[in-house]
Write an enzyme that holds these catalytic residues in place. Structure first.
Site: not given
Length: 217
Positions: A61, A82-84, A119
């Site tokens: 991203k 960001g990623d979750s 992340g």
């Protein structure tokens, strides 16, 4: 003072940044998350771990955001991706998308504890450098949550578009008994982790407070 670009349309991430004193230029990155994970797993020959998954997607991203900004002529600033994901019993859960899937997950996680992984990837456009990290926090859910409460929460629409089908900063907060670790990790990004990434790239966190050039799309 660097401009802070947020390669995400997540209201929760924008709220966290705003509360921490940062006005972010937010936009949607063009990333096929499913395809990115599938490609990485084919190359590795094994499934990705939760930490690897969120780090991969956060970087994808941020890099997509950086490419878009450079095409627009931007040559400086910080780009965050960001990623979750939520993990319970070793299974990775992203966004449920449908009421049926959200209800299945809540019946599974009621009264139990899982782990939310977030992340982070931060890119310095001018230096073409990046810094990355992964944070994790344990989340314990109320055991006395009734089926009626589950149905009402799902009917609100909130759990359909968030990792793990829950929030701790809105309606879902009443059904979370405790968080072990950094709460902002569970909301969408770890503010303490982001501060360290900013410093790793050679900036001071306080330089980002109330960036005057921020805008929204």
């Amino acid at each position: 003072m660097p401009i802070f670009h947020l390669a995400s349309t997540s209201p929760a991430r924008r709220m966290l940044l705003a509360q921490a004193g940062i006005n972010a230029h937010a936009f949607a990155p063009d990333v096929d998350e499913h395809a990115a994970v599938e490609s990485a797993e084919r190359e590795a020959g094994v499934p990705l771990t939760p930490s690897q998954t969120v780090e991969l997607l956060a970087r994808a991203k941020a890099e997509a955001g950086a490419r878009l900004l450079r095409r627009r002529g931007e040559t400086s600033g910080l780009v965050f991706g960001g990623d979750s994901v939520f993990v319970l019993d070793g299974t990775i859960y992203g966004k449920p998308h449908t009421p049926e899937e959200a209800r299945r997950r809540w019946l599974l996680q009621r009264g139990r504890t899982g782990t939310l992984f977030s992340g982070h990837c931060l890119i310095d456009l001018a230096a073409n450098a990046d810094a990355r990290s992964v944070s994790a926090s344990d989340v314990s859910f109320a055991s006395d949550m009734t089926d009626g409460e589950i149905d009402a929460y799902i009917a609100s629409g909130e759990p359909l578009s968030v990792a793990g089908a829950f929030t701790i900063d809105s309606l879902g907060s009443a059904f979370v008994d405790s968080v072990s670790g950094d709460p902002s990790t569970v909301v969408g990004l770890s503010i303490p982790a982001l501060r360290r990434l900013v410093r790793e790239l050679g900036f001071e966190w306080t330089q980002l407070w109330k960036t005057p050039h921020a805008r929204a799309e």
